[in-house]
Every structure is written in C-alpha cells, then in structure tokens.
Scaffold this motif. Sequence first.
Motif, mmCIF file in Angstrom:
data_model
loop_
_atom_site.group_PDB
_atom_site.id
_atom_site.type_symbol
_atom_site.label_atom_id
_atom_site.label_comp_id
_atom_site.label_asym_id
_atom_site.label_seq_id
_atom_site.Cartn_x
_atom_site.Cartn_y
_atom_site.Cartn_z
ATOM 1 N N GLY A 163 0.813 -1.327 0.068
ATOM 2 C CA GLY A 163 -0.012 -0.156 -0.046
ATOM 3 C C GLY A 163 0.871 1.308 0.235
ATOM 4 N N PRO A 164 1.769 1.424 0.851
ATOM 5 C CA PRO A 164 2.501 2.667 0.927
ATOM 6 C C PRO A 164 3.317 2.789 -0.471
ATOM 7 C CG PRO A 164 2.900 1.442 2.944
ATOM 8 C CD PRO A 164 2.304 0.622 1.969
ATOM 9 N N TYR A 165 3.620 1.967 -1.040
ATOM 10 C CA TYR A 165 4.518 1.883 -2.295
ATOM 11 C C TYR A 165 3.654 2.211 -3.481
ATOM 12 C CZ TYR A 165 7.285 0.528 1.719
ATOM 13 O OH TYR A 165 7.898 0.496 2.883
ATOM 14 N N GLU A 166 2.456 1.620 -3.612
ATOM 15 C CA GLU A 166 1.762 2.155 -4.335
ATOM 16 C C GLU A 166 1.263 3.414 -4.335
ATOM 17 O OE1 GLU A 166 -2.563 0.012 -6.208
ATOM 18 O OE2 GLU A 166 -2.765 0.914 -4.329
ATOM 19 N N ARG A 167 1.088 3.839 -2.881
ATOM 20 C CA ARG A 167 0.768 5.155 -3.090
ATOM 21 C C ARG A 167 2.074 6.137 -3.542
ATOM 22 N NH1 ARG A 167 -1.144 7.068 2.918
ATOM 23 N NH2 ARG A 167 -3.198 5.985 1.732
ATOM 24 N N ILE A 168 2.966 5.796 -2.975
ATOM 25 C CA ILE A 168 4.321 6.496 -3.903
ATOM 26 C C ILE A 168 4.161 6.574 -5.135
ATOM 27 C CG2 ILE A 168 6.769 6.516 -4.053
ATOM 28 C CD1 ILE A 168 6.005 7.633 -1.391
ATOM 29 N N SER A 169 3.880 5.533 -5.871
ATOM 30 C CA SER A 169 3.691 5.480 -7.356
ATOM 31 C C SER A 169 2.627 6.104 -7.773
ATOM 32 C CB SER A 169 3.320 4.057 -7.770
ATOM 33 O OG SER A 169 4.228 3.052 -7.398
ATOM 34 N N MET A 170 1.566 6.564 -7.232
ATOM 35 C CA MET A 170 0.501 7.291 -7.651
ATOM 36 C C MET A 170 0.734 8.824 -7.378
ATOM 37 S SD MET A 170 -1.911 5.525 -9.170
ATOM 38 C CE MET A 170 -0.648 4.895 -9.853
ATOM 39 N N VAL A 171 1.298 8.909 -6.352
ATOM 40 C CA VAL A 171 2.039 10.503 -5.900
ATOM 41 C C VAL A 171 2.822 11.105 -7.262
ATOM 42 C CG1 VAL A 171 3.082 12.132 -4.445
ATOM 43 C CG2 VAL A 171 1.398 10.455 -3.396
ATOM 44 N N ALA A 172 3.825 9.831 -7.362
ATOM 45 C CA ALA A 172 4.610 10.261 -8.515
ATOM 46 C C ALA A 172 4.075 10.699 -9.687
ATOM 47 C CB ALA A 172 5.733 9.321 -8.666
ATOM 48 N N HIS A 173 2.982 9.786 -10.161
ATOM 49 C CA HIS A 173 2.369 10.056 -11.310
ATOM 50 C C HIS A 173 1.514 11.264 -11.275
ATOM 51 C CE1 HIS A 173 -0.442 9.372 -14.791
ATOM 52 N NE2 HIS A 173 -1.324 9.752 -13.928
ATOM 53 N N TYR A 174 1.158 11.634 -10.339
ATOM 54 C CA TYR A 174 0.338 12.871 -10.179
ATOM 55 C C TYR A 174 1.107 13.967 -10.354
ATOM 56 C CZ TYR A 174 -2.399 16.847 -8.450
ATOM 57 O OH TYR A 174 -3.057 18.202 -8.330
ATOM 58 N N LEU A 175 2.445 13.820 -9.634
ATOM 59 C CA LEU A 175 3.426 15.157 -9.638
ATOM 60 C C LEU A 175 3.951 14.854 -11.038
ATOM 61 C CD1 LEU A 175 5.019 14.603 -6.135
ATOM 62 C CD2 LEU A 175 3.690 16.433 -6.636
ATOM 63 N N LYS A 176 4.249 14.012 -11.594
ATOM 64 C CA LYS A 176 4.854 13.900 -12.855
ATOM 65 C C LYS A 176 4.242 15.183 -13.819
ATOM 66 C CE LYS A 176 6.398 10.797 -16.507
ATOM 67 N NZ LYS A 176 6.280 9.298 -17.089
ATOM 68 N N SER A 177 2.681 14.957 -13.755
ATOM 69 C CA SER A 177 1.958 15.839 -14.707
ATOM 70 C C SER A 177 1.783 17.343 -14.341
ATOM 71 C CB SER A 177 0.776 15.115 -15.320
ATOM 72 O OG SER A 177 0.065 14.697 -14.307
ATOM 73 N N HIS A 178 1.628 17.440 -12.702
ATOM 74 C CA HIS A 178 1.520 18.522 -12.217
ATOM 75 C C HIS A 178 2.378 19.284 -11.685
ATOM 76 C CE1 HIS A 178 -2.367 16.348 -12.371
ATOM 77 N NE2 HIS A 178 -3.139 17.671 -12.563
ATOM 78 N N ASN A 179 3.537 18.836 -11.230
ATOM 79 C CA ASN A 179 4.813 19.589 -10.615
ATOM 80 C C ASN A 179 5.800 18.674 -10.666
ATOM 81 O OD1 ASN A 179 6.057 20.768 -8.638
ATOM 82 N ND2 ASN A 179 4.602 20.577 -6.880
ATOM 83 N N PRO A 180 6.402 18.693 -11.846
ATOM 84 C CA PRO A 180 7.373 17.575 -12.397
ATOM 85 C C PRO A 180 8.697 17.866 -11.827
ATOM 86 C CG PRO A 180 6.945 19.076 -14.218
ATOM 87 C CD PRO A 180 5.782 19.418 -13.241
ATOM 88 N N THR A 181 8.880 19.230 -11.236
ATOM 89 C CA THR A 181 10.321 19.370 -10.284
ATOM 90 C C THR A 181 10.139 18.938 -8.921
ATOM 91 O OG1 THR A 181 9.739 21.584 -9.998
ATOM 92 C CG2 THR A 181 11.233 21.046 -11.937
ATOM 93 N N ALA A 182 8.934 18.425 -8.571
ATOM 94 C CA ALA A 182 8.894 18.069 -7.153
ATOM 95 C C ALA A 182 9.606 16.734 -6.803
ATOM 96 C CB ALA A 182 7.404 17.868 -6.848
ATOM 97 N N LYS A 183 9.943 16.504 -5.614
ATOM 98 C CA LYS A 183 10.725 15.333 -5.248
ATOM 99 C C LYS A 183 9.832 14.501 -3.965
ATOM 100 C CE LYS A 183 14.502 16.119 -7.056
ATOM 101 N NZ LYS A 183 14.427 15.572 -8.404
ATOM 102 N N ILE A 184 9.958 13.161 -4.127
ATOM 103 C CA ILE A 184 9.500 12.226 -2.974
ATOM 104 C C ILE A 184 10.651 11.633 -2.271
ATOM 105 C CG2 ILE A 184 8.239 10.174 -2.967
ATOM 106 C CD1 ILE A 184 6.807 10.938 -5.337
ATOM 107 N N LEU A 185 10.177 11.794 -0.959
ATOM 108 C CA LEU A 185 11.205 11.067 0.106
ATOM 109 C C LEU A 185 10.475 9.987 0.949
ATOM 110 C CD1 LEU A 185 13.865 11.528 1.388
ATOM 111 C CD2 LEU A 185 13.067 13.274 2.919
ATOM 112 N N ILE A 186 10.950 8.927 0.804
ATOM 113 C CA ILE A 186 10.579 7.691 1.732
ATOM 114 C C ILE A 186 11.102 7.647 2.967
ATOM 115 C CG2 ILE A 186 9.535 5.398 1.856
ATOM 116 C CD1 ILE A 186 9.552 5.453 -1.274
ATOM 117 N N LEU A 187 10.816 7.469 3.942
ATOM 118 C CA LEU A 187 11.778 7.322 5.309
ATOM 119 C C LEU A 187 11.008 5.914 5.720
ATOM 120 C CD1 LEU A 187 11.390 10.955 6.454
ATOM 121 C CD2 LEU A 187 13.328 9.909 5.800
ATOM 122 N N ASP A 188 11.885 4.932 5.692
ATOM 123 C CA ASP A 188 11.435 3.788 6.079
ATOM 124 C C ASP A 188 12.247 2.990 7.092
ATOM 125 O OD1 ASP A 188 10.020 1.056 5.649
ATOM 126 O OD2 ASP A 188 10.063 1.545 3.494
#
Lengths: 419, 102
Positions: free
Chosen positions: A191-216
């Motif tokens: 679930g958390p990693y599917e969420r990262i994928s979906m957030v990345a997909h959203y950002l890729k088209s809306h905010n492509p210079t944004a970054k994602i950081l996972i603390l695991d």
Amino acid sequence: MIALNRRLFIGTLTATLTAPMVIARTRPRVVIIGGGAGGATIARYLAKDSKGALDVVLVEPTRTYYTCFFSNLFLGGFREYKSLGHGYGTLAAEYGVNVVHDFATGVDRDAKAVTLASGVVMPYDRLVLSPGIDFVEGSVPGWSLAAQNAMPHAYKGGSQTQLLKAQLAAMPEGGTFAMVAPPNPYRCPPGPYERISMVAHYLKSHNPTAKILILDPKEGYSKQALFEEGWDRHYPGMITRIGPDMGGNMLKVRPDAMEVVVDGEVEKVDVCNVIPAQRAGNIASLADVTEGGWAPVQADSMLSKTDTNIYVLGDATNQADMPKSAFSANSQAKVAANHIRGALTGSKVFPARYSNTCWSLIAPDDGVKVGASYAPTPEKIASVQGFISQRGEDDALRKATYEESLGWYAGITADMFGA
Amino acid sequence: MGRGARFLLSVLAALPGGAAAQPLGDAEYGEYLSAECTTCHQRDGSFDGIPSITRWPTKEFTAAMLAYRAKQRPHPVMQMVAARLSDEEIAALAAYYATIEN
Ligand SMILES: Cc1cc2nc3c(=O)[nH]c(=O)nc-3n(C[C@H](O)[C@H](O)[C@H](O)COP(=O)(O)OP(=O)(O)OC[C@H]3O[C@@H](n4cnc5c(N)ncnc54)[C@H](O)[C@@H]3O)c2cc1C
C-alpha cells in the motif's frame, strides 16, 4: 430441523406471553463489530446462507464506507472519490441484516453482550470482531492523532484520503512530498509503495520538479523489485528512499514546523504522510482477545484463541502467513460464516481455505500483482502456493493486470455489500 | 494437435457425458467453494474487467479448471486456485455455476 422449529415456536410463544423484549432473541444472534472488508462480507454471507435462521446485527458507525483499497488510485487521479464509497442499504433491505450505526465501546464476555456508544447493551450468541486497525501511540515521535491534519496518515478511508489529496494538489512547485512508512506488520504491505507510485504519477504531470522522500524503518518491502523497476522507468530521479541503514528508523517529526528529523538532520517538507505502526482496532483490546497488539485466531475457523464465542477477522488478527488485506479479510469472513452457521444452525461445515491477491498500480496501465493460497495447519494459517508479477513483463500483460484489478474491485465490493 | 489440446481431449473423454446426464457434484459444497470465486467473479454475471463464470456450461467450466490445474492455460491466479481443487471439487463448482440463479 424439526427440533429447532419447535424450539423456535415455543420460544416465540413464551416470549409473547411473558416479556415482549425477548421476542427478538428467538433466533440465535450474531453481532458483528465493524462493517469493512471482513464485517460486511460476513454479515452478507450469514444472512444470505442462513435464510432467516440467524439474527445478524452489524454495528458500524459510518453510513458510507470509503474503501482504503483503490484510495491510492484516487490520489493518482484514476478514480473519483465517490466511487470509493459504499452504503449498507442493500444489506439491510435485501439481506435482512440489522445495520446499527453505532460504535462498540465494550464487550462483556461473561454476559455475552456488547455495549454501544449510545448506551444500548446488545446480547449475542456469537460475536465477530472486524474493527480493522488503530495506530500505536508514540510509534512516530512527534506525531499523534492531534497532528493528523498537518501530517495525514490516510491509512483509514474517507476524510484523511481527501485531505492528503488536497495537500498533494497544493504542493508548491518543486516541493517535497515525504512519507514515513510503517514497520511490519501493517495493513496492505504494498500500500505505501503503490501510494508513492500514484503520488509520483500525479506530480509528474502537475509538478514535475517536485521530489518524493520515503523514510522507511524496514529493510525491504512487498514487490520491491517491481516498484523500483517501475519508478526508474516512469519517474526517474524523483523518488529517494531512506532505509534503516541510512537512519530511516531513527526519526521524529515536527508537525507545527513541517519538519522531519532523520538521524539528527532536519528536512523541511511540504507534505508529510505519516503512516504509524499499527495494532488491532481498539475494541479487540477492550474485549481482551489480543496478544502483542493483534488477536490470535484458530487457523481452521477464525475463532479467537481466547474465547470460543468470538471470531476475529481481517487486519485485527494475527494472521500468520496471510497479509492484512481486504482480499484476506473477505476470504476469512467466508470461512468464519460457514463455521458460525454450523455452530448455530447445524449446517454443514466445510474445510477452511483462504486466498489473497493484491494488485498495485505503478503508472497508467502498468499493474502488478502478488498472491497466494493458504490453508490451516495446527500452528497457523500457512501459505500453500504463491505467485508474483515479473520484472520486464510486456505492456499488454501489465495493462491486462490493471484491468483485472478493476474487475476485482467491482467483485469484492459486490461480495461485501451486495450488488 | 498441440499438447494442450490433446490433454484437454483426453480429460474430456475421461469425463462422464453431458451436464444433464451425469450425477452433478455436490452443489452445496460447490456453493461454499464458489465463495473463493466471488471475490473477483461477480455472482450476478457482471463483467468489469474479470470475465463472468455465471451459468457457464459444466463441460466448459470443468475443462477450463482442469487446464488451469495442469498449467496448460496461462493465468497465475487461476492456476493457483485450481491447483488445490480435487476432481470432485471442480465438479461441485461446475454444478453450482451451471445452475446458479439470480
Ligand atoms: C492505501 C491502502 C490501500 C489498500 N489497498 C488494498 C488493495 O489493493 N487490496 C486489498 O485487498 N487491500 C488493500 N488495503 C487493505 C484493506 O483496506 C484492509 O486490509 C481491509 O479494509 C481490512 O478489512 P477489515 O474488515 O479488517 O477492516 P476495515 O475494512 O478497516 O473495517 C473496519 C470497520 O470497523 C469499524 N469499526 C472499528 N471499530 C469499531 C467499533 N468499536 N464499533 C463499530 N465499528 C467499528 C470501522 O468504522 C470500519 O468501517 C489497502 C489499505 C490501504 C490503507
């Protein structure tokens, strides 16, 4: 059957002559706490298969159940919010389930009765607990439920999911989305990693210079090779994961300042999705059927190991090899329903078998899945056979896998709430 | 003829006649077993990405399940489901699905 009918008849007669309150209890009553993947399924199966011989009561506070499953697809823009919502009207109207919108606050195991927040005391012959999860307080230093608006978990369905989506949409250009991933065991391992994928997909088209950081805090996680391959392919350079070797397990958060402190280093972030450590929904602890946070169950029936009148389903259980998923909860509900009917109406009890499949979406039409079948052994619910999507699968297969997941969602929600 | 087809024919040959002629599998057991199917295959036959198996003729249902069990027909979920179904269980499921009512 004849004996049962006579008992029923005499019961009704006596009740009519003496205390009208007793009329409701001429049929054996099963009280189910929680109307999610486990609870809604068992309510439907008990009512459907007992054909009126059981009084099925479902206690659930919400009028509309918003699924956690597919909530990541909503974040990614693949699903409307309202498509995640399901009501209990069909269970009441077509199956005769007594749907009580209330919250269980206590279980008196000796008296075999549940107390509801409204003050009603509801006696049962068998009790089913399927309350899902609650969070372990203090598991992420600095975070508490009081801070869930600043740093949402979005790991229970509904408003939290909407909040996280709104925060994602409001992220400044080039900002940072952080996720604090949970330690094992927790609901929906991918679930958390599917969420990262979906957030990345959203950002890729809306905010492509944004970054994602996972603390695991975990060394590894479900379908890791598949997710990493997908992230490299679809979102190169966007996602950084800090595992326990880099301090991912030594962190605290400061919700007021929107800061994450990793191994002493302060990171300023724009959105922070904190998914804390989990435990069985609190009512399971109040009923005193948990051990180390989760409820141990008998592998062949889902009966609690501490009370032979109580069944526990889904995320709240210690399910040995089975992952905590809606699919698992739904599968367990059917085994328990068969067992309860056997105990209360004398119907045939068939051997338990369980299964699970979890689909995840990495990018548009790029679906993967993992699954296994399970069977009871004297010790536990043990895995029998499994499969997982492979790296490098062709696009057609990945698309077919995604389409299959849509079918699964339609199938399981019909199986839970009635079509 | 491919290996798969030959296998199917031999399996079909081993099965007793048509749906009506043969003693059906235990439909009550079939109904219980079908609960494993309905997580994905909707009982009312709706198709939303996963094919309907409702009112599938016994013979085809059985052949499909045997082919999955023998790993002749590709699909990891179905191969896994079929792997632990005995002949009687497949018959019970086929009997149930052939006669299912809404
Ligand atoms: C982001 C995310 C993605 C997911 N994706 C998938 C997926 O793709 N596939 C999959 O199979 N699973 C998925 N899951 C997991 C799935 O949502 C859970 O495993 C499943 O919901 C567990 O079912 P349950 O019955 O144990 O609990 P729930 O479905 O959470 O239901 C519990 C219910 O109990 C009620 N309740 C709690 N306490 C009380 C009380 N005291 N009195 C009355 N009612 C009470 C709650 O209101 C709730 O409705 C996902 C989860 C998340 C968070």
